[in-house]
Design a protein around this motif. Structure first.
Motif, PDB file in Angstrom:
ATOM      1  N   ALA A  23       0.867  -1.067  -0.100  1.00  0.00           N
ATOM      2  CA  ALA A  23      -0.122  -0.004   0.065  1.00  0.00           C
ATOM      3  C   ALA A  23       0.860   1.280   0.153  1.00  0.00           C
ATOM      4  O   ALA A  23       0.660   2.362  -0.598  1.00  0.00           O
ATOM      5  N   LEU A  24       2.011   1.239   0.994  1.00  0.00           N
ATOM      6  CA  LEU A  24       2.897   2.597   0.774  1.00  0.00           C
ATOM      7  C   LEU A  24       3.434   2.411  -0.448  1.00  0.00           C
ATOM      8  O   LEU A  24       3.683   3.656  -1.001  1.00  0.00           O
ATOM      9  N   GLY A  25       3.911   1.399  -0.995  1.00  0.00           N
ATOM     10  CA  GLY A  25       4.532   1.696  -2.220  1.00  0.00           C
ATOM     11  C   GLY A  25       3.680   2.006  -3.407  1.00  0.00           C
ATOM     12  O   GLY A  25       4.204   2.859  -4.083  1.00  0.00           O
ATOM     13  N   LEU A  26       2.425   1.581  -3.340  1.00  0.00           N
ATOM     14  CA  LEU A  26       1.483   2.291  -4.490  1.00  0.00           C
ATOM     15  C   LEU A  26       1.108   3.716  -4.158  1.00  0.00           C
ATOM     16  O   LEU A  26       1.123   4.427  -5.095  1.00  0.00           O
ATOM     17  N   GLU A  76       1.936   6.649  -7.167  1.00  0.00           N
ATOM     18  CA  GLU A  76       0.964   7.492  -7.562  1.00  0.00           C
ATOM     19  C   GLU A  76       1.493   9.035  -7.203  1.00  0.00           C
ATOM     20  O   GLU A  76       1.371   9.828  -8.024  1.00  0.00           O
ATOM     21  N   GLN A  77       2.204   9.437  -6.002  1.00  0.00           N
ATOM     22  CA  GLN A  77       2.646  10.610  -5.695  1.00  0.00           C
ATOM     23  C   GLN A  77       3.767  10.971  -6.921  1.00  0.00           C
ATOM     24  O   GLN A  77       3.735  11.992  -7.300  1.00  0.00           O
ATOM     25  N   SER A  78       4.699   9.975  -7.212  1.00  0.00           N
ATOM     26  CA  SER A  78       5.717  10.170  -8.319  1.00  0.00           C
ATOM     27  C   SER A  78       4.978  10.593  -9.534  1.00  0.00           C
ATOM     28  O   SER A  78       5.755  11.506 -10.360  1.00  0.00           O
ATOM     29  N   SER A  79       4.100   9.795  -9.723  1.00  0.00           N
ATOM     30  CA  SER A  79       3.287  10.030 -11.442  1.00  0.00           C
ATOM     31  C   SER A  79       2.804  11.450 -11.202  1.00  0.00           C
ATOM     32  O   SER A  79       2.983  12.338 -12.056  1.00  0.00           O
ATOM     33  N   ILE A  80       2.245  12.040  -9.871  1.00  0.00           N
ATOM     34  CA  ILE A  80       1.799  13.432  -9.848  1.00  0.00           C
ATOM     35  C   ILE A  80       2.801  14.384  -9.844  1.00  0.00           C
ATOM     36  O   ILE A  80       2.726  15.439 -10.835  1.00  0.00           O
ATOM     37  N   LYS A 122       5.611  14.102 -11.467  1.00  0.00           N
ATOM     38  CA  LYS A 122       6.032  13.753 -12.786  1.00  0.00           C
ATOM     39  C   LYS A 122       5.331  14.700 -13.836  1.00  0.00           C
ATOM     40  O   LYS A 122       5.910  15.246 -14.675  1.00  0.00           O
ATOM     41  N   ILE A 123       3.795  14.565 -13.635  1.00  0.00           N
ATOM     42  CA  ILE A 123       3.097  15.672 -14.453  1.00  0.00           C
ATOM     43  C   ILE A 123       3.468  16.861 -14.167  1.00  0.00           C
ATOM     44  O   ILE A 123       3.559  17.847 -15.008  1.00  0.00           O
ATOM     45  N   PHE A 124       3.744  17.575 -13.127  1.00  0.00           N
ATOM     46  CA  PHE A 124       3.869  18.784 -12.473  1.00  0.00           C
ATOM     47  C   PHE A 124       5.265  19.065 -13.071  1.00  0.00           C
ATOM     48  O   PHE A 124       5.486  20.347 -13.651  1.00  0.00           O
ATOM     49  N   SER A 125       6.197  18.029 -13.289  1.00  0.00           N
ATOM     50  CA  SER A 125       7.517  18.498 -13.693  1.00  0.00           C
ATOM     51  C   SER A 125       7.550  18.582 -15.199  1.00  0.00           C
ATOM     52  O   SER A 125       8.089  19.747 -15.625  1.00  0.00           O
ATOM     53  N   VAL A 126       6.785  17.843 -15.971  1.00  0.00           N
ATOM     54  CA  VAL A 126       6.545  18.116 -17.302  1.00  0.00           C
ATOM     55  C   VAL A 126       5.961  19.485 -17.749  1.00  0.00           C
ATOM     56  O   VAL A 126       6.237  19.990 -18.620  1.00  0.00           O
ATOM     57  N   ALA A 127       4.942  19.529 -16.980  1.00  0.00           N
ATOM     58  CA  ALA A 127       4.116  20.797 -17.223  1.00  0.00           C
ATOM     59  C   ALA A 127       4.831  22.066 -16.961  1.00  0.00           C
ATOM     60  O   ALA A 127       4.929  23.225 -17.739  1.00  0.00           O
ATOM     61  N   ALA A 128       5.732  21.921 -15.882  1.00  0.00           N
ATOM     62  CA  ALA A 128       6.775  23.293 -15.732  1.00  0.00           C
ATOM     63  C   ALA A 128       7.735  23.408 -16.903  1.00  0.00           C
ATOM     64  O   ALA A 128       8.206  24.560 -17.138  1.00  0.00           O
TER      65      ALA A 128
END
Length: 319
Positions: free
Chosen positions: A247-250, A254-258, A260-266
């Motif tokens: 559960a902690l890994g999942l 998901e936090q890493s994916s979020i 990642k999205i913000f990094s790409v957008a920036a």
């Protein structure tokens, strides 16, 4: 309260006389002290010639305070599970005293095994003919109840696993982790109870009152059942630890994916921001500001500068 089970009866009857006038019935097989007062303790001590441990003494964890012999009686204190149907069961000490006469139990709670034994005796009054018989049958229902609680906890853990590995988003994982924590505490209490019972079985096994072949076989069977339940309980605990790690890994994924999205957008919006900043400076000698195509050209440059990094990330497989 003093409750007495007498030979040939079908129920454990509460005493209605004043403790000062209480007399031990000659055919008593079981004396059950439920949250006894000091006067009730004194009445039983006087009738049997033994000391009744206080609640504070029962709560001590030293092995020497849990199993011992005194004045010809054998004392054994076990942690019995209470409120077993709850998500987080409780645990309370119960003292069993084997005497040359009746079995004596001292408790300050109402674990389910006591009512289970009373119901069993109501169906089979001839089941117990002595204090040691009563003790062994009480231990049997204690083990049965622990098995039921363990099965419910294992089922609860399997249900949590179906949510953890459902493949959906991690919404609601905080509640699942709370349930896993409760299940882990339940397994710890179950193992504490079963380990204490094993210690009692070993100690009672050398008591002369249980030296008959039937009593030894019964004790051996109870110890084997407790061992198997401990092994099962440990497998449930291992499953809980695995699910908690998963559960902690999942959640981290998901936090890493979020992030990642913000990094790409920036990164994607950095070139358009640069272009807008340049043309927002309004210097006198900027020929594009006086041309009709200046504004559309700046907007187009910003759009293209945003799409080019996104296309590059897509080609590299970062999106």
């Amino acid at each position: 309260m003093i409750r007495v089970y007498r030979s040939g009866c079908t129920t454990c009857e509460p005493s209605t006389v004043d403790p000062a006038d209480w007399i031990l019935p000659p055919d008593a097989l079981w004396i059950d002290l439920v949250a006894p007062t000091r006067e009730e303790d004194a009445a039983v001590e006087k009738a049997l010639g033994l000391s009744v441990p206080t609640r504070e003494e029962m709560a001590e964890l030293e092995a020497s305070s849990r199993v011992y012999r005194e004045n010809g009686a054998t004392y054994a204190t076990a942690d019995i599970i209470t409120h077993g149907d709850a998500a987080l069961p409780g645990i309370e000490p119960v003292t069993f005293v084997l005497t040359d006469g009746p079995l004596v139990t001292i408790r300050y709670t109402d674990p389910r095994p006591f009512s289970m034994l009373t119901e069993k005796l109501g169906r089979e009054p001839a089941l117990c003919t002595s204090g040691p018989d009563m003790f062994l049958n009480l231990m049997e229902v204690v083990i049965d109840r622990a098995s039921d609680i363990l099965s419910k906890n294992a089922t609860r853990v399997e249900g949590i696993a179906s949510h953890v590995f459902s493949g959906g988003k991690t919404v609601g994982f905080a509640k699942l982790i709370t349930k896993l924590g409760q299940a882990q505490m339940a397994t710890a209490r179950i193992e504490q109870s079963l380990a204490g019972l094993l210690r009692i079985f070993a100690f009672i096994g050398v008591d002369e009152r249980t030296h008959t072949d039937d009593a030894r076989a019964h004790l051996h069977s109870l110890g084997r059942d407790a061992d198997s339940l401990i092994a099962h309980n440990q497998s449930v605990a291992a499953s809980i630890n695995f699910q908690l790690s998963a559960a902690l890994g999942l959640i981290n994924i998901e936090q890493s994916s979020i992030i990642k999205i913000f990094s790409v957008a920036a990164v994607a919006f950095l070139p358009p921001t640069l272009i807008a900043s340049i043309y927002g400076m309004n210097f006198r000698h900027m020929p594009e500001l006086s041309q009709a195509w200046g504004y559309p050209a700046a907007v187009a440059a910003m759009v293209v500068s945003a799409l080019l990094p996104l296309a590059w990330f897509k080609r590299k497989g970062w999106l």
